[in-house]
Write a protein that holds these residues in place. Structure first.
Motif, mmCIF file in Angstrom:
data_model
loop_
_atom_site.group_PDB
_atom_site.id
_atom_site.type_symbol
_atom_site.label_atom_id
_atom_site.label_comp_id
_atom_site.label_asym_id
_atom_site.label_seq_id
_atom_site.Cartn_x
_atom_site.Cartn_y
_atom_site.Cartn_z
ATOM 1 N N ARG A 1 -24.287 -28.679 -102.142
ATOM 2 C CA ARG A 1 -23.067 -27.868 -102.179
ATOM 3 C C ARG A 1 -22.505 -27.786 -103.592
ATOM 4 N N THR B 1 -22.853 -34.320 -90.118
ATOM 5 C CA THR B 1 -23.606 -35.531 -90.466
ATOM 6 C C THR B 1 -22.673 -36.705 -90.745
ATOM 7 N N ILE C 1 -23.169 -25.293 -95.540
ATOM 8 C CA ILE C 1 -23.479 -26.667 -95.951
ATOM 9 C C ILE C 1 -22.281 -27.579 -95.734
ATOM 10 N N SER C 2 -21.088 -27.065 -95.975
ATOM 11 C CA SER C 2 -19.880 -27.863 -95.739
ATOM 12 C C SER C 2 -19.746 -28.224 -94.264
ATOM 13 N N THR D 1 -22.261 -28.514 -92.167
ATOM 14 C CA THR D 1 -23.307 -29.511 -91.906
ATOM 15 C C THR D 1 -22.865 -30.894 -92.367
ATOM 16 N N MET D 2 -22.182 -30.942 -93.519
ATOM 17 C CA MET D 2 -21.678 -32.216 -94.019
ATOM 18 C C MET D 2 -20.694 -32.856 -93.044
ATOM 19 N N ASN E 1 -27.034 -35.726 -99.605
ATOM 20 C CA ASN E 1 -27.875 -34.604 -100.050
ATOM 21 C C ASN E 1 -27.160 -33.269 -99.885
ATOM 22 N N ALA E 2 -26.430 -33.127 -98.774
ATOM 23 C CA ALA E 2 -25.684 -31.888 -98.536
ATOM 24 C C ALA E 2 -24.572 -31.716 -99.581
ATOM 25 N N GLU E 3 -23.929 -32.812 -99.914
ATOM 26 C CA GLU E 3 -22.866 -32.744 -100.926
ATOM 27 C C GLU E 3 -23.438 -32.348 -102.283
ATOM 28 N N ALA F 1 -28.263 -37.767 -95.491
ATOM 29 C CA ALA F 1 -28.130 -36.322 -95.262
ATOM 30 C C ALA F 1 -26.801 -35.812 -95.798
ATOM 31 N N THR F 2 -25.739 -36.587 -95.602
ATOM 32 C CA THR F 2 -24.419 -36.193 -96.113
ATOM 33 C C THR F 2 -24.423 -36.148 -97.632
#
Length: 285
Positions: free
Chosen positions: A253, A21, A14-15, A17-18, A248-250, A245-246
């Protein structure tokens, strides 16, 4: 309890992916500035050109003056549909395709599509007749490139291959807002009952020759403006989508980190209990 190694792997994924994005958001933000500058410079020119055509038209009888203004029986319609070549931009492309399908459903005439963007081309190439595919123009887009394919459309319109031409695109409002627009390109739609200005115009050489020059230029400018609007809208939509998206990913995480810490704490507690249990067993043996 989930395996700690598995949770660590998900956090790392996930990190990563962040980072992607976030980078895409920054790239889109940089491109958005350039795109908004371009459309901001073109809009006043396009509006002034349309105003001049309306003023000249109000001062002369348009009967038989130009093929581009004549209404005729509609047998075939061309839709110029503008999307992007790439995705990851929220509902940017799907909104245009949805509007196209709605327009086609309400059009009882033969349809052809001029696709500007791979997304609309991929969506309609198997089910609709493709007049032309101009998805490659984004690599080196300029007014001249757009004018070349619009010239072909104008020629086929004059020759009667099409009786109406529309353009469907996303109009740029701001970075977070885009509006799907359907505009009639041909025949040129002039306001009804336009009164001539009080100014007494002198036309040189004459109104017809002026309109013969201005109308083709106006048609090309209208399509070019629609494409520039779409480009700015694409970058705005992608920047907004990547920002969400960033975020949501944060959030995910952070949730996984809390879950990981709880799982790790539970594992340590179990180990301590096992050690204490073993010590008690040795004491009592």
């Amino acid at each position: 309890m989930a395996n700690l190694k598995e949770i660590r792997g998900r956090i790392t994924s996930i990190s990563s992916t962040m980072q992607i994005t976030s980078a895409m958001k920054m790239v889109s933000a940089a491109k958005l500035k350039k795109a908004t500058d371009a459309i901001g410079m073109l809009r006043p020119y396009s509006e002034k050109l349309q105003e001049i055509i309306e003023n000249v038209s109000a001062s002369t009888d348009l009967e038989g003056v130009s093929t581009y203004t004549e209404e005729r029986e509609v047998n075939k319609v061309l839709y110029i549909v503008v999307t992007s070549n790439k995705g990851l931009a929220g509902a940017f492309n799907s909104a245009v395709i949805k509007e196209l399908n709605k327009s086609i459903a309400n059009t009882p005439h033969e349809i052809e599509i001029l696709s500007v963007g791979k997304k609309v081309y991929d969506a309609v190439r198997k089910s609709k007749k493709i007049y032309d595919n101009q998805s490659g123009i984004f690599d080196g887009m300029s007014f001249e490139v757009v004018a070349n394919f619009v010239e072909n459309v104008m020629r086929d319109y004059r020759e009667g291959r099409f009786d109406k031409v529309y353009v469907i695109y996303n109009k740029f409002i701001n970075a977070a807002t885009q509006e799907v627009q359907t505009e009639q390109v041909l025949p040129i739609s002039l306001p009804q009952n336009v009164e001539a200005s009080n100014t007494d115009y002198l036309f040189e050489p004459n109104a017809k020759e002026i309109l013969d020059v201005l109308m083709p230029k106006s048609i090309k400018t209208q399509v070019y403006k629609a494409i520039l609007d779409s480009v700015a809208s694409e970058h705005g939509a992608r920047m907004t989508a990547m920002h969400k998206a960033t975020d949501n990913a944060e959030a995910l995480r952070n949730e996984l980190k809390i879950f990981y810490n709880k799982a790790r704490q539970a594992a340590i507690t179990n180990e301590i209990l096992e050690i204490v249990g073993g010590a008690e067993a040795l004491k009592n043996s």
